[in-house]
Write a protein that holds these residues in place. Structure first.
Motif, PDB file in Angstrom:
ATOM      1  N   MET A 114      59.850  35.083  39.735  1.00 42.26           N
ATOM      2  CA  MET A 114      58.670  34.340  40.103  1.00 42.26           C
ATOM      3  C   MET A 114      58.137  34.803  41.463  1.00 42.26           C
ATOM      4  O   MET A 114      56.933  34.988  41.625  1.00 42.26           O
ATOM      5  CB  MET A 114      59.028  32.844  40.115  1.00 42.26           C
ATOM      6  N   LEU A 115      59.019  34.955  42.433  1.00 36.34           N
ATOM      7  CA  LEU A 115      58.621  35.387  43.773  1.00 36.34           C
ATOM      8  C   LEU A 115      58.033  36.793  43.734  1.00 36.34           C
ATOM      9  O   LEU A 115      57.048  37.082  44.412  1.00 36.34           O
ATOM     10  CB  LEU A 115      59.824  35.329  44.724  1.00 36.34           C
ATOM     11  N   LEU A 116      58.624  37.646  42.917  1.00 31.69           N
ATOM     12  CA  LEU A 116      58.134  39.016  42.789  1.00 31.69           C
ATOM     13  C   LEU A 116      56.717  39.036  42.208  1.00 31.69           C
ATOM     14  O   LEU A 116      55.882  39.845  42.631  1.00 31.69           O
ATOM     15  CB  LEU A 116      59.089  39.830  41.908  1.00 31.69           C
ATOM     16  N   THR A 117      56.394  38.162  41.308  1.00 28.98           N
ATOM     17  CA  THR A 117      55.066  38.079  40.716  1.00 28.98           C
ATOM     18  C   THR A 117      54.032  37.644  41.752  1.00 28.98           C
ATOM     19  O   THR A 117      52.933  38.195  41.823  1.00 28.98           O
ATOM     20  CB  THR A 117      55.069  37.086  39.542  1.00 28.98           C
ATOM     21  N   VAL A 118      54.375  36.663  42.578  1.00 24.03           N
ATOM     22  CA  VAL A 118      53.464  36.178  43.615  1.00 24.03           C
ATOM     23  C   VAL A 118      53.219  37.273  44.649  1.00 24.03           C
ATOM     24  O   VAL A 118      52.077  37.521  45.056  1.00 24.03           O
ATOM     25  CB  VAL A 118      54.020  34.899  44.273  1.00 24.03           C
ATOM     26  N   VAL A 119      54.266  37.959  45.074  1.00 20.47           N
ATOM     27  CA  VAL A 119      54.129  39.044  46.048  1.00 20.47           C
ATOM     28  C   VAL A 119      53.275  40.159  45.464  1.00 20.47           C
ATOM     29  O   VAL A 119      52.398  40.716  46.149  1.00 20.47           O
ATOM     30  CB  VAL A 119      55.517  39.562  46.490  1.00 20.47           C
ATOM     31  N   GLY A 120      53.490  40.490  44.223  1.00 16.22           N
ATOM     32  CA  GLY A 120      52.693  41.524  43.567  1.00 16.22           C
ATOM     33  C   GLY A 120      51.222  41.141  43.482  1.00 16.22           C
ATOM     34  O   GLY A 120      50.335  41.981  43.675  1.00 16.22           O
ATOM     35  N   ALA A 121      50.943  39.876  43.196  1.00 15.87           N
ATOM     36  CA  ALA A 121      49.552  39.413  43.116  1.00 15.87           C
ATOM     37  C   ALA A 121      48.870  39.480  44.488  1.00 15.87           C
ATOM     38  O   ALA A 121      47.712  39.885  44.598  1.00 15.87           O
ATOM     39  CB  ALA A 121      49.505  37.993  42.558  1.00 15.87           C
ATOM     40  N   VAL A 122      49.581  39.109  45.536  1.00 14.10           N
ATOM     41  CA  VAL A 122      49.016  39.162  46.891  1.00 14.10           C
ATOM     42  C   VAL A 122      48.745  40.601  47.303  1.00 14.10           C
ATOM     43  O   VAL A 122      47.682  40.919  47.849  1.00 14.10           O
ATOM     44  CB  VAL A 122      49.957  38.446  47.889  1.00 14.10           C
ATOM     45  N   VAL A 123      49.670  41.490  47.028  1.00 15.66           N
ATOM     46  CA  VAL A 123      49.482  42.903  47.366  1.00 15.66           C
ATOM     47  C   VAL A 123      48.308  43.476  46.569  1.00 15.66           C
ATOM     48  O   VAL A 123      47.468  44.210  47.118  1.00 15.66           O
ATOM     49  CB  VAL A 123      50.783  43.700  47.116  1.00 15.66           C
ATOM     50  N   ALA A 124      48.212  43.147  45.303  1.00 15.46           N
ATOM     51  CA  ALA A 124      47.110  43.637  44.481  1.00 15.46           C
ATOM     52  C   ALA A 124      45.768  43.111  45.003  1.00 15.46           C
ATOM     53  O   ALA A 124      44.774  43.846  45.043  1.00 15.46           O
ATOM     54  CB  ALA A 124      47.307  43.218  43.025  1.00 15.46           C
ATOM     55  N   PHE A 125      45.723  41.863  45.446  1.00 16.42           N
ATOM     56  CA  PHE A 125      44.498  41.295  46.007  1.00 16.42           C
ATOM     57  C   PHE A 125      44.061  42.066  47.252  1.00 16.42           C
ATOM     58  O   PHE A 125      42.898  42.414  47.402  1.00 16.42           O
ATOM     59  CB  PHE A 125      44.709  39.815  46.343  1.00 16.42           C
ATOM     60  N   TRP A 126      44.985  42.364  48.147  1.00 17.60           N
ATOM     61  CA  TRP A 126      44.645  43.080  49.382  1.00 17.60           C
ATOM     62  C   TRP A 126      44.218  44.522  49.094  1.00 17.60           C
ATOM     63  O   TRP A 126      43.316  45.055  49.734  1.00 17.60           O
ATOM     64  CB  TRP A 126      45.806  43.050  50.373  1.00 17.60           C
ATOM     65  N   VAL A 127      44.827  45.143  48.118  1.00 15.94           N
ATOM     66  CA  VAL A 127      44.431  46.506  47.756  1.00 15.94           C
ATOM     67  C   VAL A 127      43.016  46.503  47.181  1.00 15.94           C
ATOM     68  O   VAL A 127      42.190  47.362  47.531  1.00 15.94           O
ATOM     69  CB  VAL A 127      45.441  47.124  46.758  1.00 15.94           C
ATOM     70  N   LEU A 128      42.707  45.545  46.315  1.00 20.65           N
ATOM     71  CA  LEU A 128      41.368  45.451  45.752  1.00 20.65           C
ATOM     72  C   LEU A 128      40.330  45.129  46.831  1.00 20.65           C
ATOM     73  O   LEU A 128      39.225  45.687  46.829  1.00 20.65           O
ATOM     74  CB  LEU A 128      41.325  44.395  44.650  1.00 20.65           C
ATOM     75  N   LEU A 129      40.667  44.247  47.762  1.00 23.55           N
ATOM     76  CA  LEU A 129      39.757  43.920  48.853  1.00 23.55           C
ATOM     77  C   LEU A 129      39.485  45.149  49.721  1.00 23.55           C
ATOM     78  O   LEU A 129      38.338  45.431  50.080  1.00 23.55           O
ATOM     79  CB  LEU A 129      40.332  42.787  49.703  1.00 23.55           C
ATOM     80  N   PHE A 130      40.504  45.903  50.029  1.00 21.37           N
ATOM     81  CA  PHE A 130      40.352  47.121  50.827  1.00 21.37           C
ATOM     82  C   PHE A 130      39.488  48.150  50.107  1.00 21.37           C
ATOM     83  O   PHE A 130      38.597  48.758  50.699  1.00 21.37           O
ATOM     84  CB  PHE A 130      41.733  47.705  51.152  1.00 21.37           C
ATOM     85  N   ALA A 131      39.703  48.321  48.820  1.00 20.78           N
ATOM     86  CA  ALA A 131      38.915  49.274  48.040  1.00 20.78           C
ATOM     87  C   ALA A 131      37.453  48.841  47.971  1.00 20.78           C
ATOM     88  O   ALA A 131      36.540  49.667  48.084  1.00 20.78           O
ATOM     89  CB  ALA A 131      39.498  49.413  46.633  1.00 20.78           C
ATOM     90  N   TRP A 132      37.210  47.542  47.821  1.00 16.49           N
ATOM     91  CA  TRP A 132      35.848  47.021  47.765  1.00 16.49           C
ATOM     92  C   TRP A 132      35.117  47.263  49.083  1.00 16.49           C
ATOM     93  O   TRP A 132      33.966  47.682  49.100  1.00 16.49           O
ATOM     94  CB  TRP A 132      35.890  45.538  47.423  1.00 16.49           C
ATOM     95  N   VAL A 133      35.786  46.994  50.199  1.00 18.09           N
ATOM     96  CA  VAL A 133      35.175  47.194  51.515  1.00 18.09           C
ATOM     97  C   VAL A 133      34.883  48.679  51.744  1.00 18.09           C
ATOM     98  O   VAL A 133      33.806  49.043  52.235  1.00 18.09           O
ATOM     99  CB  VAL A 133      36.075  46.618  52.633  1.00 18.09           C
ATOM    100  N   CYS A 134      35.795  49.546  51.385  1.00 17.10           N
ATOM    101  CA  CYS A 134      35.571  50.983  51.565  1.00 17.10           C
ATOM    102  C   CYS A 134      34.387  51.463  50.727  1.00 17.10           C
ATOM    103  O   CYS A 134      33.579  52.264  51.182  1.00 17.10           O
ATOM    104  CB  CYS A 134      36.821  51.772  51.199  1.00 17.10           C
ATOM    105  N   ARG A 135      34.272  50.970  49.513  1.00 15.05           N
ATOM    106  CA  ARG A 135      33.163  51.358  48.646  1.00 15.05           C
ATOM    107  C   ARG A 135      31.835  50.882  49.221  1.00 15.05           C
ATOM    108  O   ARG A 135      30.844  51.608  49.239  1.00 15.05           O
ATOM    109  CB  ARG A 135      33.358  50.791  47.247  1.00 15.05           C
TER     110      ARG A 135
END
Length: 89
Positions: free
Chosen positions: A1-22
């Protein structure tokens, strides 16, 4: 369960970074004051920048073009109006 939450948070930050760069590549953004939070919470900032650039392009320079026929000095209260030269054939 903890691994899923951490993965979701990391994925959110990666998507946010990619959106800002674009967005920065697309609109030519960047600089010390513009960041991800500015782009998220101040979307009208891009429109303000475009309007400033448009005003610079449409600026009226008194030194360019034909010589002026009149001039007004607001500080001294003097207005000079010259008549057009007559054109004789």
């Amino acid at each position: 369960m903890l691994l899923t939450v951490v993965g979701a948070v990391v994925a959110f930050w990666v998507l946010l970074f990619a959106w800002v760069c674009r967005r920065r590549r697309k609109f030519g953004g960047g600089g010390a004051t513009s960041g991800a939070w500015d782009e998220l919470f101040q979307p009208s900032r891009q429109h303000v920048q475009e309007e400033k650039e448009r005003q610079l392009v449409l600026r009226d320079d008194t030194e360019s073009g034909a010589p002026p026929r009149s001039s007004v000095d607001l500080h001294s209260g003097i207005a000079v109006i010259r008549s057009e030269p007559s054109q004789r054939p």
